[in-house]
Design an enzyme around this catalytic site. Structure first.
Site, PDB file in Angstrom:
ATOM      1  N   ARG A  57       0.824  -1.215   0.000  1.00 43.03           N
ATOM      2  CA  ARG A  57       0.000   0.000   0.000  1.00 43.03           C
ATOM      3  C   ARG A  57       0.857   1.264   0.000  1.00 43.03           C
ATOM      4  NH1 ARG A  57      -5.005  -0.423   0.685  1.00 43.03           N
ATOM      5  NH2 ARG A  57      -4.828  -2.470   1.634  1.00 43.03           N
ATOM      6  N   ASN A  99     -13.561  12.898   1.276  1.00 43.37           N
ATOM      7  CA  ASN A  99     -14.190  11.673   0.784  1.00 43.37           C
ATOM      8  C   ASN A  99     -15.703  11.796   0.949  1.00 43.37           C
ATOM      9  OD1 ASN A  99     -14.289   8.929  -0.146  1.00 43.37           O
ATOM     10  ND2 ASN A  99     -14.608   8.272   1.964  1.00 43.37           N
ATOM     11  N   THR A 100     -16.433  11.066   0.121  1.00 35.67           N
ATOM     12  CA  THR A 100     -17.874  10.939   0.334  1.00 35.67           C
ATOM     13  C   THR A 100     -18.183   9.467   0.543  1.00 35.67           C
ATOM     14  OG1 THR A 100     -20.089  11.303  -0.568  1.00 35.67           O
ATOM     15  CG2 THR A 100     -18.347  10.919  -2.171  1.00 35.67           C
ATOM     16  N   HIS A 101     -19.036   9.193   1.510  1.00 37.59           N
ATOM     17  CA  HIS A 101     -19.335   7.815   1.884  1.00 37.59           C
ATOM     18  C   HIS A 101     -20.854   7.604   1.870  1.00 37.59           C
ATOM     19  CE1 HIS A 101     -18.736   3.966   3.834  1.00 37.59           C
ATOM     20  NE2 HIS A 101     -19.687   4.272   4.686  1.00 37.59           N
ATOM     21  N   ASP A 137     -12.927   5.696   6.433  1.00 38.39           N
ATOM     22  CA  ASP A 137     -14.258   6.273   6.703  1.00 38.39           C
ATOM     23  C   ASP A 137     -14.342   6.898   8.095  1.00 38.39           C
ATOM     24  OD1 ASP A 137     -15.069   5.509   4.172  1.00 38.39           O
ATOM     25  OD2 ASP A 137     -15.756   3.551   4.842  1.00 38.39           O
TER      26      ASP A 137
END
Ligand code: GRF
Length: 198
Positions: A57, A99-101, A137
């Protein structure tokens, strides 16, 4: 912008005339590439080939950071980016990766937010725009909106209704965040040179 999928949220951001989007970075070939090309925005494909448990990663994230560097962007917004990024990205863009969750965080974190909400039998779910941190998140919440779960909802129908809200809420939140960021940067240092804001 960082994207991986169909790019409908990406498209909503690209359609926002007030958002000067410099580059769209993808981790795989996907329909989002066409969306970016149609908008005349440069696309950087930093292809992830390893989806196994030994995926490096950090090395992958270093490649992402290197690909973005020439664009000298002030912030990033993820729109369905399918790779959890490592620490190098947060070091390069501290506190400025959004971010959108598709759930009302902190409920239903992770990849299966919509099906998990359905399985839990909640009557209301929604979406959350937040500052991304190393923890998936997680991070400060910037905007949220509720979406009702209907009796006959499937994962697809519920996700589509949530995404319809994200396409409005996310561009608004990104714009507000970018404006505040620009204001903060324009502010001249205070008398003691600390540049502290009241
Ligand atoms: C959105 O629901 C977003 O919250 C999630 O991925 C989805 C992206 O949708 N992270 P699309 O590919 O832009 O249609």
């Amino acid at each position: 912008m960082l994207a991986s999928g169909t790019g409908t949220i990406l498209e909503a951001l690209l359609d926002d005339a007030e958002l000067p989007i410099a580059v769209v970075l993808l981790d795989r070939p996907c329909p989002a590439a066409k969306v970016a090309e149609r908008a005349g925005v440069p696309v950087e494909l930093v292809e992830r080939t390893d989806f196994g448990s030994d995926f490096d990663r950090e090395a992958y994230t270093e490649r992402v950071v290197a690909a973005l560097a020439p664009y000298r962007v002030g912030m990033l917004a993820m729109a369905g980016f399918g790779t959890v990024v490592g620490s190098a990205l947060h070091r390069a863009y501290p506190g400025t990766v959004l971010n959108t969750h598709p759930a009302l965080l902190p409920a239903f974190k992770g990849w299966h937010a919509v099906s998990a909400a359905l399985a839990a039998g909640v009557k209301v779910t929604g979406c959350t725009v937040h500052v991304a941190t190393l923890e998936v998140d997680d991070g400060p919440i910037l905007a949220q909106e509720a979406v009702p779960v209907l009796e006959d909802d499937t994962e697809a129908s519920l996700h589509e209704r949530i995404k319809a809200v994200e396409r409005r809420l996310y561009p608004e939140a990104v714009r507000r965040f970018a404006d505040e960021l620009a204001l903060g940067r324009d502010e001249s240092p205070s008398k003691d040179g600390e540049g502290e804001r009241l």
